[in-house]
Design an enzyme around this catalytic site. Structure first.
Site, PDB file in Angstrom:
ATOM      1  N   THR A  69       0.861  -1.171   0.000  1.00 54.11           N
ATOM      2  CA  THR A  69       0.000   0.000   0.000  1.00 54.11           C
ATOM      3  C   THR A  69       0.897   1.220   0.000  1.00 54.11           C
ATOM      4  O   THR A  69       2.067   1.136   0.340  1.00 54.11           O
ATOM      5  CB  THR A  69      -0.871  -0.038   1.272  1.00 54.11           C
ATOM      6  OG1 THR A  69      -1.611  -1.255   1.271  1.00 54.11           O
ATOM      7  CG2 THR A  69      -1.823   1.142   1.368  1.00 54.11           C
TER       8      THR A  69
ATOM      9  N   THR B 163      -3.958   1.153  -2.650  1.00 54.12           N
ATOM     10  CA  THR B 163      -3.216  -0.110  -2.561  1.00 54.12           C
ATOM     11  C   THR B 163      -3.484  -1.029  -3.740  1.00 54.12           C
ATOM     12  O   THR B 163      -4.483  -0.904  -4.449  1.00 54.12           O
ATOM     13  CB  THR B 163      -3.605  -0.839  -1.253  1.00 54.12           C
ATOM     14  OG1 THR B 163      -2.802  -2.004  -1.108  1.00 54.12           O
ATOM     15  CG2 THR B 163      -5.071  -1.235  -1.256  1.00 54.12           C
TER      16      THR B 163
ATOM     17  N   SER C  69      -7.587  -2.335   6.078  1.00 52.57           N
ATOM     18  CA  SER C  69      -6.945  -1.744   7.248  1.00 52.57           C
ATOM     19  C   SER C  69      -6.423  -0.334   6.973  1.00 52.57           C
ATOM     20  O   SER C  69      -5.845   0.288   7.860  1.00 52.57           O
ATOM     21  CB  SER C  69      -5.774  -2.625   7.705  1.00 52.57           C
ATOM     22  OG  SER C  69      -6.235  -3.886   8.132  1.00 52.57           O
TER      23      SER C  69
ATOM     24  N   GLY D 243       1.146  -1.040   4.918  1.00 49.44           N
ATOM     25  CA  GLY D 243       1.551  -2.062   5.870  1.00 49.44           C
ATOM     26  C   GLY D 243       0.525  -3.104   6.220  1.00 49.44           C
ATOM     27  O   GLY D 243       0.652  -3.766   7.254  1.00 49.44           O
ATOM     28  N   GLY D 244      -0.544  -3.293   5.394  1.00 52.21           N
ATOM     29  CA  GLY D 244      -1.525  -4.319   5.723  1.00 52.21           C
ATOM     30  C   GLY D 244      -2.202  -4.044   7.054  1.00 52.21           C
ATOM     31  O   GLY D 244      -2.517  -2.906   7.385  1.00 52.21           O
TER      32      GLY D 244
END
Length: 570
Positions: free
Chosen positions: A379, A397, A451, A471-472
Site C-alpha cells: 500500500t 493499494t 486496514s 503495511g496491511g
C-alpha cells in the site's frame, strides 16, 4: 513544462528554505509527502499553479502510478479523507469490489480447503492471493475522478498530463526499483513481471537508466481525455475484459460499468482537545483507531514512560481488544446494516474494554470468543496541505507489493489481488490470523474489508496532523502510535514517524516489534508477562504533515524506510 526524468536529478537538490539537515520539510504555502520524490514535486507544482489539495492529490496519485508501481496504482483502490479550510470533513471510498460472478467459497477446493500456490514473487501463499480470480474491480480512477469533480479546481486533463509525460519520456530507474527488477527476473513465475522493466529491445533497464512506459502512457491518455469513462468504458475496459477471459479472471464489462466510488461521512472521534477524522467501513481503520484512542484516553500516560515495558504492554492490550472487535463486527457497511459503529467508537464501550486490562500480565486471544473475552506488502500513502487551509490524507493499494503481478501488455499497469482481503473460508477463524466471520465474506459487488487508515487530526477546527501508512493490518497500529507520539509525547511529526512501533492484531497472539528498538530488559519483562515477541525490520512507511497554525508553518516528513519518498514544500 515537461515532467521529464530531470526531476529525478533536480529532486536531489531540495531547496534550502524548505528542508533542514535533519530531513523534515518546512513550508508555508503547500506541502506534499509521498513515497516518490517525483510525485511529491509534481503535486507541489500543481499547488504553485493555484490548484488546491484535491488537485495536487489527483496529480500525485497518477504520477505514483508511474514512479511507484509496487503500490501507486490505477489497478487497485483506496480511501481519501478531505478537510477544507472551514473544518468540514468528508471521505471518498474507492475500495475495490468483488465481481458479479464472485461467491463466498470461490477459492475453496472440493474438500472445502484453501489451497496454496506460488505468487508473483515465487513464494508460497494461499490461492485467494494468486491469479486473475484474485483481482477485484479497480476503484482508483473512479475515486480520483469523483474527488476532482466535487472538490477540484483545475482542469482534469492538466492533473493527469504530468503522469503521461513521465511515462512517455521516462525517469531514472531508482535503486529500489532496480532491486525489484532483478528479483522478478530471478524468481517470478509471471511473464508480465519478468518483462515489466525491460526496454523495447528486450534488455533490462539498468539502475540510473531511463525507464519508459509507453503502454501506461496510452492508458493514462484515455483517462485524461475521457475521465472515469476512459478506464471503465471504451478501449481500456475492453482490453481489461479480454485479459480476464484469457487468464481465468471473472471481471466483466458489466462489472466495470457498474463500479462507482462513494462519498461517505467520515468517522469522527475525540481525544483530549483534538478531533480525529478517519474512514468508516469498508475500512476498519477509523473504527479501530478511534476505539484505541478512547482506550488510551483512560490511561495515565504521564506515569508511563515511552517505550517502557508498561507502555508496550498497554499498547498491545489496547490493540488486542480493537482487533478482536474488528474481526467480529466489521465489513462493507452497504452489505452489513447492523455494524455497531456508534457502540465501538463510544467512550462508554472503551471504558468497559479498559476495565479488565491487567497491567501485570498479557490477556489471551481466543479464536472462539472474539471480543466477548474482553467484554470488558503493498500500500502507499501520501499527505497534502495547501495554502488555502485544505488537507488530504489518501491511502491506496494493490494489496500485496505489485498486487497480483499480472497485467495486460497493452495497458501497462498491474492489477491488484484484493480478493485476498475477504474472509476466504466461511466460519473458520484460526490462531494463525485467518478470520471467517460473516461481515467480510465474499459477495458480488461487496467491498472487501481494509486496514487502510488515512487520518486527519484537527485542533480548534483546523487540520493539525495529516497522516497515514502502508503495511496491511499493521497500518492501523502505526497510525495510532504516531498520533499518540505527536499528541501525548510532544514529538514533531518526523520524530513521531521514526519512533519505535509495535503491532498486535489479536490473532496471531503475538507482538511484532521493530528490531533493536526494544531493550533486552524490556523484551525479557514482556515475555515474563506471557507476551510472545516477534522482531521485524520495520512497521509501516508513514507520510505525514503537521501544521503549526500559530507560526503559519507546515512540517512534513517521509518515513526513512521509504527509499524513494520525500516531503516537498514551498
Amino acid at each position: 513544462m515537461k515532467y521529464t526524468y530531470l526531476f529525478s536529478i533536480a529532486l536531489l537538490l531540495v531547496s534550502l528554505n524548505a528542508t533542514d539537515v535533519s530531513g523534515q520539510t518546512y513550508a508555508r504555502n503547500g506541502l506534499v509527502a509521498s513515497s516518490s520524490k517525483i510525485a511529491s514535486e509534481v503535486g507541489i507544482d500543481i499547488l504553485k499553479k493555484g490548484g488546491n489539495a484535491i488537485d495536487a492529490s489527483v496529480a500525485t496519485a497518477f504520477v505514483l502510478a508511474v514512479t511507484h508501481p509496487s503500490a501507486g496504482n490505477i489497478g487497485g483502490g483506496g480511501f481519501l479523507v478531505f478537510m477544507d479550510a472551514t473544518g468540514s470533513a468528508t471521505t471518498i471510498d474507492f475500495r475495490e469490489k468483488a465481481p458479479l460472478k464472485a461467491s463466498p467459497e470461490m477459492f475453496l477446493d472440493k474438500a472445502g480447503n484453501l489451497a496454496k500456490g506460488l505468487n508473483h514473487t515465487g513464494r508460497e501463499t494461499t490461492i485467494n492471493h494468486i491469479g486473475a480470480k484474485s483481482i477485484g474491480v479497480p476503484g482508483t480512477v473512479a475515486g480520483l475522478y469523483l474527488a476532482h469533480q466535487k472538490y477540484g479546481s483545475l482542469p482534469w486533463a492538466d492533473l493527469v498530463q504530468p503522469a503521461i509525460e513521465i511515462a512517455e519520456d521516462g525517469f531514472l530507474l531508482t535503486w529500489s526499483l532496480f532491486e525489484r527488477e532483478t528479483n522478478f527476473e530471478a524468481n517470478s513465475p509471471i511473464p508480465f513481471l519478468k518483462a515489466y522493466f525491460r526496454k523495447d529491445g528486450g534488455e533490462l533497464t539498468q539502475f540510473g537508466e531511463l525507464w519508459k512506459q509507453p503502454e501506461l502512457a496510452n492508458t493514462l491518455s484515455e483517462i485524461r481525455d475521457h475521465g472515469k469513462d476512459g478506464f471503465y468504458k471504451g478501449v481500456v475496459a475492453k482490453e481489461i475484459v479480454k485479459f480476464m477471459k484469457e487468464n481465468g479472471g471473472i471481471i466483466s464489462l458489466k462489472d466495470l460499468k457498474r463500479y462507482t466510488a462513494v462519498e461517505r461521512k467520515p468517522l469522527k472521534g475525540t481525544y483530549k482537545d483534538y478531533d480525529i477524522y478517519s474512514m468508516a467501513p469498508p475500512s476498519s481503520g477509523g473504527v479501530a483507531l478511534i476505539e484505541m484512542m478512547n482506550l488510551m484516553e483512560l490511561a495515565d500516560l504521564d506515569a508511563i514512560e515511552f517505550n517502557s515495558t508498561a507502555y508496550v504492554h498497554l499498547l498491545a492490550e489496547v490493540m488486542r481488544r480493537a482487533f478482536a472487535d474488528r474481526a467480529e463486527h466489521l465489513g462493507d457497511a452497504d452489505f452489513n446494516e447492523d455494524i455497531p459503529l456508534d457502540k465501538l467508537t463510544s467512550k462508554a464501550f472503551a471504558k468497559m474494554r479498559f476495565e479488565n486490562i491487567d497491567m501485570a500480565k498479557a490477556s489471551v486471544s481466543d479464536a472462539t470468543k472474539f471480543g466477548q473475552l474482553y467484554d470488558g506488502s503493498s500500500t502507499t500513502h501520501f499527505s497534502v496541505a495547501d495554502a488555502y487551509g485544505n488537507a488530504v490524507s489518501l491511502t491506496y493499494t494493490l494489496e500485496n507489493s505489485y498486487g497480483s503481478g499480472m497485467g495486460s501488455d497493452k495497458l501497462g499497469f498491474i492489477f491488484n489481488n484484493e480478493m485476498g482481503d475477504f474472509n476466504p473460508v466461511p466460519g473458520n477463524t484460526s490462531t494463525t490470523g485467518q478470520i471467517g466471520t460473516n461481515p467480510n465474506l465474499i459477495q458480488p459487488e461487496k467491498r472487501m474489508l481494509s486496514s487502510m487508515t488515512p487520518t486527519i487530526v484537527a485542533k480548534d477546527g483546523k487540520p493539525y496532523l495529516i497522516i497515514g501508512s502502508p503495511g496491511g493490518r499493521t497500518i492501523i497500529n502505526t497510525v495510532f502510535q504516531t498520533v499518540l507520539n505527536v499528541i501525548d509525547y510532544d514529538m514533531q511529526v518526523d520524530k513521531a514517524i521514526e519512533a519505535m512501533k509495535i503491532h498486535h492484531s489479536w490473532l496471531p497472539d503475538s507482538i511484532m516489534y521493530e528490531r533493536d528498538l526494544l531493550s533486552p530488559d524490556t523484551r525479557k519483562a514482556l515475555e515474563a508477562m506471557n507476551h510472545k515477541l516477534i522482531p521485524v525490520n520495520r512497521l509501516g512507511a508513514l507520510m505525514g504533515i503537521q501544521i503549526d497554525v500559530k507560526n503559519n508553518i507546515m512540517i512534513g516528513a517521509s518515513d526513512s524506510s521509504s527509499p524513494d519518498g520525500a516531503a516537498i514544500g514551498y
